[in-house]
Structures are given as structure tokens and as C-alpha cells.
Motif scaffolding. Sequence first.
Motif, short mmCIF file in Angstrom:
data_model
loop_
_atom_site.label_atom_id
_atom_site.label_comp_id
_atom_site.label_asym_id
_atom_site.label_seq_id
_atom_site.Cartn_x
_atom_site.Cartn_y
_atom_site.Cartn_z
N THR A 91 7.30 37.77 40.57
CA THR A 91 6.14 36.90 40.34
C THR A 91 6.18 36.35 38.92
N VAL B 214 10.45 32.79 38.49
CA VAL B 214 10.17 32.03 39.73
C VAL B 214 10.70 30.61 39.59
N VAL C 50 2.37 35.44 43.83
CA VAL C 50 2.55 34.75 42.54
C VAL C 50 1.23 34.22 42.00
#
Length: 454
Positions: A83, A88, A357
Motif C-alpha cells: 500500500t 504502488v 491502499v
Amino acid sequence: MWHIFESLNTSVCTVLLLGGAYATYKVARMLTAPLAAVPGPWHSKITSAAYFYALLRGKTFSYLTEQHRIYGPVIRLDSVSITDANAVRTVLSTHRFRKGRLYKVAKFGGGHSKKMIAPAFSNVAMINLEPIIMDVGINKIVKVLEKKGAGGAPVDLFKTLMCMTLDVTCAVALGGSFNMLEADNHPITSWVHGILVLALTRHMFGEKPAELMLPNRREAKNAPKDVLQSLIEAVDDNTGEGLASSDIVSEIITLLLAGSDSTATALSWSIILLSDHPECMKRLVAELDEAFPSIDEPITHNKVAGLTYLNAVLHEVLRQRSPSSIDLPRVTPNGGATLGGHFIPGETEIIISPYAVTNDARNFERPLEFDPSRWLVSSEMVSEMKHIYIPFSMGARACLGQNLAWLEMRLALATILRKFTFKILPGQNLQPVLRLVLQPSDARMMVTAIRRTS
Ligand code: HEM
């Protein structure tokens, strides 16, 4: 000691020895595995049962959110889940991290046509689509709600929205509506079945079944400029060949699935979250009433696109209840990669849950609070939040239909809230569960839809 073994028969001894050897192997692997230093629940070093149990229950989104809360932004499960904002972006922005196993299972149509159909989803194309969306979807849903909800009769708003978005996606993709809103039906099960049948028949009979399923478009003169036509006319840059009919059919089915359920659930979550937060509902309705003083005034995208609270609400709904919450699997490149300070070896599967996330406190303050006003800040602060805002994924493989989704969500939410007052009926399980998309557990949402008079 040996007399214990002597008293047991040979097969029991064999089982015990094999069991011991397996346990020793597992412990040795656990301590020396390349991912041993990545934090995570202890049991995930031995088995991925906890993750798969969550998967079976449709709860991976909350399982991952919780594990990340405990163990940090990079964690080891069966694969590695991240996350961490920069990690990401690194994984999603480029093609360096190729797509993972799930895509091989889910994609029957080759999945090579993104470049070929992308022009049909450009911003310019969207403007031309507004009248279609209004005609096929929004104006019809108003009529359906008026009719079904007359006299305070309960209406399944979740199903009605599903039918609306399906009709819209179908009109955009195929140039004609399924008229699901009028038929009051949603054929999701038969599509999934259709993709499977297509995949099987293709192996057995080649392209013939798909040729039969495809409308006579290949020969059509003056065919509409829709996604189907883009696929029919598409030519692969490298091979100079067009797409096979079975590829086209399964691309279209995938598109209908991707395009309709996600938008419908986003709209359903909007009504649920706004009903749970009456002060937000009140503020949004006031904004709509001011923008459209007469109840019969046509709702246009030009106007709704500029409504700050409407846009803030939709951003917050997509943040908190990211409809497409299936973990996005990617694979690390050959040489491995450093993600969030951890070296992850090559060929390791990485999973990114859009829900985990955007519900991670390291990325969004007070993530569990539904607070549309968090988006009513300076443009610099919004850009900072957008840095890690991934309900549509991001980068090279981001959602192709996000412009269409925004257009449809703004028009639909503004219209139904300007024209109706909704009350969710008690006694329903509306907790989120992941079944292809993040939806209410009961897979329906019974409401009363009272027509407003002014
Ligand atoms: C609120 C609504 C929507 C959400 C949250 C959403 C979300 C997403 C996400 C997260 C992905 C990436 C999936 C992945 O990497 O595996 C995706 C891909 C995709 N979406 Fe959407 N989507 C929405 C609406 C739509 C609509 C309306 C359409 C078109 C009619 C659409 C068409 C697609 C397509 C074609 C892809 C695949 C792109 C590719 O091949 O790489 N989506 N969507």
C-alpha cells in the motif's frame, strides 16, 4: 525410544517420518526464504490459508487493510501486498511489472486490444456520448423509479442501477441497448457462462461459434462508430492482422462486465453512504437545488462537472468503497525490485488492493471517516491525494472507461437526487462484500423513492 517405533506399524512410522521431514523443510524454507525479512503474519510463512479463507468469504479487501494496519505498507502473504504510495506508483505506472496469474484465468479474449479500443473512450468521444447516456440510461431510470416506486412501494435500487449502467455500456459498446431497465433483468450470470462456453467451444470448433454470435457487423455499411466497430476495424501494428471473432466477442463481454457493475455499485454506495451521513446528503441536495432551481430543468454534464460538492462526494465514495477492489496482481521483473525499502526478488507476485491502499491511514488521514470535505482543499493538496488515489488503477493499465464512468456517475447521482428522496428500508445487510465488484452483502438495496415536487 526405538521401542516406541517398534510398537507402531510400518505405515504409521512412514507417515510420522514424512510429516517430520515436511515440517523441517517448511521451517528451513521459512527462515531462509527470500521474503523472510518482509513483515507479515507468522502463519503466512507456512500457509496462505488465511488469505484464501478471506477470498472465499469475499473479504480480501478488509483482510488486507487490517494486515497492512498491523504490519506496515509492504507485507508478505502468499505473495507480497503493498500500500506504500511510491511503491504502488512504481508497480502500476509502467509495463515493467507484468500482469499476474489472475489475468490468465479471467481473460479469455487475449486482452491485447487495449490500444485498439482506447480511442473510443477518449474525452472527445465522451462528449458525443452524453445524449446517449441520458436517453438510454438516466431519463429511463427516472421513469422506472417513478413507476415502480409510486405510492412508496419498495424498489431494489441496486438492481435498477445495474440495469441502467448495463444499458448505457451496451449502447456505448454495441450501438444499441439491451433495454434491461425496461425488462427489469440483469444477465450477469449468463455472461460469465457465455465467456466460459466461448472459451470451450473455441477449442472444439475454432472460430465458427463466435462468427455466429457476432452480429452481421463485419459486412455492415454505415455501421455506428462504437467500440464493437473499433474492434472489428482494429489491425495489429506488428502482424497486420485483425482480431478473431471470438476475441472480439469476449472483449465485448469483458467490457460490459467491467463497465456496468463497477459504475452501478459506485452509485449504490453513494446512496448508502449519503444516507448514513444525513448532513452530507443535505449539503449535496442543497447544491443540486441551487444549480437546478426548477425540478424539470435538464441536467447537463457541463453544469454537474462544476459542482464542487457532488464531485467531492463521488471522490470520497470511490476512495472509501473502491468498487473494483479485486487485488491487482503484478509480477516483479527478472532482477527483482526494491519496494517500500524491501528488496523483492524477481518473478514474485505483488498484489495491490485499491481498497486497502485508499483505506490506509498512511495514505489518507482518518480513512474510515466518510468525509467528502477532505476533497474541498487547495489544488496542491488534492494533487497530493490523487498521487495515491487508485480506484481506477493508474498508469499503463488504468481503467479505459473512467471518463465514461465519471460522466455517468455525475449525471445519474445529480438527476436521481434532484428528482427523488430515497429512504433505505431497515433490516438489510448492506455491509460490503467482494463479488467481482465491491457490493452490498444482500446484493440488493431496497428503498423507497419518493418523487420530489419542487
Ligand atoms: C466507477 C466505475 C469504474 C471503476 C471503479 C473501474 C475500475 C477499473 C480498474 C481498477 C481497472 C484496472 C483493472 C486491472 O488492472 O486489472 C479497470 C480496467 C478497465 N475498465 Fe474500468 N472501472 C469503472 C468503469 C468502467 C467503465 C464505465 C468502462 C467501460 C465501459 C470500463 C472499462 C474498463 C476496461 C476496458 C478496463 C481494462 C483496461 C485494460 O485492458 O488494461 N471501466 N477499471
